[in-house]
Design an enzyme around this catalytic site. Sequence first.
Site, PDB file in Angstrom:
ATOM      1  CE1 TYR A 217      52.151  51.800  64.642  1.00 51.07           C
ATOM      2  CE2 TYR A 217      52.120  53.740  65.830  1.00 51.07           C
ATOM      3  CZ  TYR A 217      53.092  52.839  65.382  1.00 51.07           C
ATOM      4  OH  TYR A 217      53.495  52.608  66.807  1.00 51.07           O
TER       5      TYR A 217
ATOM      6  CE1 TYR B  37      57.104  55.518  66.068  1.00 47.11           C
ATOM      7  CE2 TYR B  37      55.617  54.461  65.166  1.00 47.11           C
ATOM      8  CZ  TYR B  37      55.707  54.670  66.040  1.00 47.11           C
ATOM      9  OH  TYR B  37      55.138  54.915  67.210  1.00 47.11           O
TER      10      TYR B  37
HETATM   11 FE    FE Z   1      54.705  53.267  68.340  1.00 44.17          FE
END
Ligand code: FE
Length: 212
Positions: free
Chosen positions: A136, A96
């Site tokens: 992730y 992110y």
């Molecule tokens: Fe997420």
Amino acid sequence: MLVTRRSAIATGAAATLIGMASPVRALTPTSDQELGPFYPVQHLADTDADLTHVQGLAGTANGTAINVVGRVLDIKGNPVSGARIEIWQANAGGRYRHSGDMNNKVPIDPNFQGYAILRTDRSGNFKFRTIKPGAYQIPDGRWRTPHIHFDVSGHNERMVTQMYFPGEKLNETDFIFATAASKPSVISRLDNALSGDPNTPAYGWDIVLVNG
Ligand code: FE
């Protein structure tokens, strides 16, 4: 189900009765999902519906470009016009654009916008172009399956949820996906006919807010 003549007749009779009453069949509401830790605390000035380019930069985001196409509806199937949709997601590597993301082995992609603000049109439609997000790992070792975060504000209701992709192995073990009251309601469908662009895969996903 084994269809016997008797059950076929019974089903037909039931269908006729339903037809006579002509009720509006309710859609399944989209399940909510947790906000997660990576709601953008700050984001780029560019919040448009093409997340694969950042205004002012010449590059293109890494990864597989996709289109996501859908509608916001109420439980009766009426379109929700003017709904505000915020989306945010990890880049192709699963990182992110967020200072709290400790997945430091994977760099931020400067060309990936990562966040957008959309509005549905008069028929409740929305569409955006992005990169298929990577899976992730969170600090405790568990994996998040690929997903896109949504915060949807209709006329009467606001919902935070996550959209998933069909056929992902990690869907089976994802601990947040597992909490969805209706798993089919949060999985998109691959439907390239939606794309309007033969070179870009398209995922269709309708969001159903109970009260619109
Ligand atoms: Fe997420």
